[in-house]
Design a protein around this motif. Structure first.
Motif, PDB file in Angstrom:
ATOM      1  N   HIS A 128     -17.219  14.438  -1.637  1.00 30.58           N
ATOM      2  CA  HIS A 128     -17.946  14.550  -0.371  1.00 30.58           C
ATOM      3  C   HIS A 128     -19.207  15.408  -0.502  1.00 30.58           C
ATOM      4  CE1 HIS A 128     -13.907  13.426   1.650  1.00 30.58           C
ATOM      5  NE2 HIS A 128     -14.620  12.360   1.375  1.00 30.58           N
TER       6      HIS A 128
ATOM      7  N   TYR B  37      -0.418   4.420  -1.140  1.00 31.00           N
ATOM      8  CA  TYR B  37      -1.238   5.631  -1.096  1.00 31.00           C
ATOM      9  C   TYR B  37      -1.559   6.034   0.342  1.00 31.00           C
ATOM     10  CZ  TYR B  37      -5.105   8.811  -1.938  1.00 31.00           C
ATOM     11  OH  TYR B  37      -5.915   9.911  -1.966  1.00 31.00           O
TER      12      TYR B  37
ATOM     13  N   ASP C  55     -14.144   4.040  -2.824  1.00 33.86           N
ATOM     14  CA  ASP C  55     -13.257   5.200  -3.038  1.00 33.86           C
ATOM     15  C   ASP C  55     -11.818   4.677  -3.055  1.00 33.86           C
ATOM     16  OD1 ASP C  55     -12.276   7.766  -3.213  1.00 33.86           O
ATOM     17  OD2 ASP C  55     -12.599   8.236  -1.084  1.00 33.86           O
TER      18      ASP C  55
ATOM     19  N   GLU D 119     -10.673  -0.473   6.010  1.00 30.38           N
ATOM     20  CA  GLU D 119      -9.435   0.225   5.657  1.00 30.38           C
ATOM     21  C   GLU D 119      -8.303  -0.797   5.748  1.00 30.38           C
ATOM     22  OE1 GLU D 119      -8.196   3.207   4.454  1.00 30.38           O
ATOM     23  OE2 GLU D 119      -6.319   2.128   4.693  1.00 30.38           O
ATOM     24  N   LEU D 120      -7.588  -0.977   4.640  1.00 32.93           N
ATOM     25  CA  LEU D 120      -6.576  -2.032   4.576  1.00 32.93           C
ATOM     26  C   LEU D 120      -5.263  -1.646   5.254  1.00 32.93           C
ATOM     27  CD1 LEU D 120      -6.174  -4.879   3.514  1.00 32.93           C
ATOM     28  CD2 LEU D 120      -5.464  -3.937   1.324  1.00 32.93           C
TER      29      LEU D 120
ATOM     30  N   LEU E  38       0.842  -1.197   0.000  1.00 35.30           N
ATOM     31  CA  LEU E  38       0.000   0.000   0.000  1.00 35.30           C
ATOM     32  C   LEU E  38       0.874   1.242   0.000  1.00 35.30           C
ATOM     33  CD1 LEU E  38      -2.637  -1.005   2.695  1.00 35.30           C
ATOM     34  CD2 LEU E  38      -3.039  -0.749   0.252  1.00 35.30           C
TER      35      LEU E  38
ATOM     36  N   THR F 160     -15.874   1.113   1.603  1.00 26.23           N
ATOM     37  CA  THR F 160     -14.896   0.040   1.352  1.00 26.23           C
ATOM     38  C   THR F 160     -13.451   0.517   1.511  1.00 26.23           C
ATOM     39  OG1 THR F 160     -14.851   0.511  -1.025  1.00 26.23           O
ATOM     40  CG2 THR F 160     -16.447  -1.149  -0.256  1.00 26.23           C
ATOM     41  N   HIS F 161     -13.217   1.804   1.338  1.00 24.59           N
ATOM     42  CA  HIS F 161     -11.860   2.377   1.445  1.00 24.59           C
ATOM     43  C   HIS F 161     -11.984   3.624   2.319  1.00 24.59           C
ATOM     44  CE1 HIS F 161     -11.638  -0.122  -2.133  1.00 24.59           C
ATOM     45  NE2 HIS F 161     -10.327  -0.008  -2.155  1.00 24.59           N
ATOM     46  N   ALA F 162     -11.975   3.421   3.634  1.00 25.99           N
ATOM     47  CA  ALA F 162     -12.442   4.471   4.546  1.00 25.99           C
ATOM     48  C   ALA F 162     -11.410   5.556   4.851  1.00 25.99           C
ATOM     49  CB  ALA F 162     -12.905   3.830   5.849  1.00 25.99           C
ATOM     50  N   GLY F 163     -10.115   5.217   4.811  1.00 24.88           N
ATOM     51  CA  GLY F 163      -9.103   6.213   5.173  1.00 24.88           C
ATOM     52  C   GLY F 163      -9.054   6.438   6.674  1.00 24.88           C
TER      53      GLY F 163
ATOM     54  N   GLN G   4      -9.419  -4.601   6.579  1.00 29.61           N
ATOM     55  CA  GLN G   4      -9.784  -5.618   5.604  1.00 29.61           C
ATOM     56  C   GLN G   4      -9.798  -5.021   4.198  1.00 29.61           C
ATOM     57  OE1 GLN G   4     -13.716  -7.008   6.499  1.00 29.61           O
ATOM     58  NE2 GLN G   4     -13.819  -8.381   4.761  1.00 29.61           N
ATOM     59  N   ASP G   5      -9.592  -5.878   3.211  1.00 31.77           N
ATOM     60  CA  ASP G   5      -9.710  -5.467   1.809  1.00 31.77           C
ATOM     61  C   ASP G   5     -11.158  -5.066   1.512  1.00 31.77           C
ATOM     62  OD1 ASP G   5      -8.335  -6.653  -1.256  1.00 31.77           O
ATOM     63  OD2 ASP G   5     -10.213  -5.589  -1.012  1.00 31.77           O
ATOM     64  N   GLY G   6     -11.340  -3.829   1.050  1.00 32.90           N
ATOM     65  CA  GLY G   6     -12.690  -3.317   0.810  1.00 32.90           C
ATOM     66  C   GLY G   6     -13.418  -4.057  -0.298  1.00 32.90           C
TER      67      GLY G   6
ATOM     68  N   GLY H 179     -13.199  13.130   6.698  1.00 30.28           N
ATOM     69  CA  GLY H 179     -13.264  12.191   5.578  1.00 30.28           C
ATOM     70  C   GLY H 179     -14.654  11.577   5.467  1.00 30.28           C
ATOM     71  N   SER H 180     -14.793  10.659   4.521  1.00 23.62           N
ATOM     72  CA  SER H 180     -16.120  10.096   4.244  1.00 23.62           C
ATOM     73  C   SER H 180     -16.756   9.427   5.471  1.00 23.62           C
ATOM     74  CB  SER H 180     -16.061   9.134   3.054  1.00 23.62           C
ATOM     75  OG  SER H 180     -15.048   8.163   3.206  1.00 23.62           O
TER      76      SER H 180
HETATM   77  C1  LIG Z   1      -8.910   7.707  -1.374  1.00 19.34           C
HETATM   78  S1  LIG Z   1      -8.513   7.061   0.191  1.00 19.34           S
HETATM   79  C2  LIG Z   1     -10.053   7.001   1.021  1.00 19.34           C
HETATM   80  C3  LIG Z   1     -10.596   8.306   1.456  1.00 19.34           C
HETATM   81  C4  LIG Z   1     -11.914   8.232   2.181  1.00 19.34           C
HETATM   82  N1  LIG Z   1     -12.873   7.380   1.493  1.00 19.34           N
HETATM   83  C5  LIG Z   1     -12.512   9.594   2.319  1.00 19.34           C
HETATM   84  O1  LIG Z   1     -13.284  10.016   1.436  1.00 19.34           O
HETATM   85  O2  LIG Z   1     -12.237  10.277   3.328  1.00 19.34           O
HETATM   86  C6  LIG Z   1      -8.248   5.350  -0.146  1.00 19.34           C
HETATM   87  C7  LIG Z   1      -7.947   4.540   1.093  1.00 19.34           C
HETATM   88  O3  LIG Z   1      -8.030   3.154   0.724  1.00 19.34           O
HETATM   89  C8  LIG Z   1      -7.045   2.424   1.437  1.00 19.34           C
HETATM   90  N2  LIG Z   1      -6.894   1.175   0.689  1.00 19.34           N
HETATM   91  C9  LIG Z   1      -6.073   0.880  -0.345  1.00 19.34           C
HETATM   92  N3  LIG Z   1      -6.351  -0.353  -0.840  1.00 19.34           N
HETATM   93  C10 LIG Z   1      -7.389  -0.821  -0.112  1.00 19.34           C
HETATM   94  C11 LIG Z   1      -8.164  -2.017  -0.162  1.00 19.34           C
HETATM   95  N4  LIG Z   1      -7.917  -2.979  -1.063  1.00 19.34           N
HETATM   96  N5  LIG Z   1      -9.161  -2.174   0.725  1.00 19.34           N
HETATM   97  C12 LIG Z   1      -9.430  -1.217   1.657  1.00 19.34           C
HETATM   98  N6  LIG Z   1      -8.732  -0.067   1.752  1.00 19.34           N
HETATM   99  C13 LIG Z   1      -7.733   0.129   0.873  1.00 19.34           C
HETATM  100  C14 LIG Z   1      -5.869   3.353   1.482  1.00 19.34           C
HETATM  101  O4  LIG Z   1      -5.017   3.016   2.563  1.00 19.34           O
HETATM  102  C15 LIG Z   1      -6.554   4.722   1.653  1.00 19.34           C
HETATM  103  O5  LIG Z   1      -6.668   5.051   3.010  1.00 19.34           O
END
Ligand SMILES: C[S@@+](CC[C@H](N)C(=O)[O-])C[C@H]1O[C@@H](n2cnc3c(N)ncnc32)[C@H](O)[C@@H]1O
Length: 280
Positions: A19, A4, A164, A118-119, A2, A41-44, A142-144, A99-100
């Protein structure tokens, strides 16, 4: 691997766009007197300290939320989103960006439910701290994409899945298309919102065609760019696909996006789009 980290980008033009739309989707869900489930699925991190060295280094938020948060002339459709930002910065100085997951938390009602994935281990731990005392909130390291299989359909049979992705892996558009198909198969009436960065026009057309080929119900496509199509220096803008959008979003979004574009596009380049990818 990871790579990002959203801390570098929190509050930028793409965050404001995504948002602002996300807030409209959640408000629409909250109109009905029945609980909903929000799967992120990708919470940050949940909340971002804009004084953090990574945020200061890129200063992306100055060109995003920095340009709109104090504007007195924002349209009604943006007000709730701006209220959430202002509530996080009560002293009148912009130092925190929600964030979201945090935005969803502000809009959920007592019986609604949040599932946040959040992975990244560190970011997930930070998210758990931010939501330490939150009710009806499950947080998974976990993987989103796998979470879609694990948590859909929700027991409420109403809800929004927000995808996201980080776009730090090859074939992210392919993974997203497969995830949307899976989410629709499991939860046909659920709302799905997918954020994506605007890349070369040919790649965008291929993404649209692949989404149109998987048998989606009515689907709206929204975009906001602040640079022209041939811009390659950095991201020129972004889009959202909304499967099963709330009634009226196709009429509400264009003026909202146009206002955002005028506020965010310093050079008045790029533009906005709101089209049915799969018509009603
Ligand atoms: C664009 S950011 C999310 C921002 C958040 N959704 C918001 O709007 O505030 C993407 C996030 O996904 C996480 N990430 C990357 N691959 C992932 C996966 N396979 N499953 C879950 N999270 C993942 C990253 O660590 C990062 O925190």
């Amino acid at each position: 691997m990871l790579s990002y980290r959203h801390q570098f980008h929190a509050g930028n033009v793409s965050d404001v766009f995504k948002h602002a739309i996300l807030t409209r989707l959640l408000l629409a869900l909250a109109k009905k007197d029945k609980p909903f489930c929000y799967l992120d699925t990708h919470a940050g991190l949940g909340r971002y300290d804009l004084t953090h060295p990574w945020s200061q280094k890129t200063a992306e938020w100055r060109h995003g939320i920095g340009r709109v948060w104090a504007r007195a002339d924002a349209p009604a459709a943006l007000q709730r989103y701006l209220e959430i930002i202002r509530a996080e910065n009560p002293d009148g100085h912009l130092h925190c960006y929600p964030g979201s997951p945090w935005i969803a938390r502000q809009l959920m009602r007592p019986d609604d439910r949040l599932v946040l994935c959040e992975l990244n281990k560190d970011d997930c731990a930070a998210l758990k701290t931010v939501f330490a005392s939150a009710r009806h909130t499950a947080i998974h390291n976990q993987d989103g994409f796998q979470a879609i299989r694990g948590y859909l359909p929700p027991k409420e049979r109403r809800g929004l899945t927000f995808i996201d992705a980080a776009f730090d892996e090859a074939d992210e558009f392919g993974r997203i298309t497969r995830a949307v198909k899976e989410a629709c198969t499991r939860f046909a009436t659920g709302m799905i919102a997918v954020w994506y960065p605007l890349m070369a026009p040919a790649a965008m057309q291929a993404f649209a065609r692949s989404l149109q080929s998987i048998g989606l119900p009515k689907t709206l496509q929204l975009e906001l760019s602040v640079y022209p199509e041939d811009w390659t220096a950095h991201i020129r803008g972004s889009g959202m696909i909304v499967v099963n959008p709330p009634f009226g979003l196709d009429r509400e979004a264009p003026p909202l996006l146009d206002w955002l574009w005028r506020a965010l596009s310093a050079e008045q380049r790029g533009g906005t789009r709101c089209v049915w990818l799969v018509p009603e």
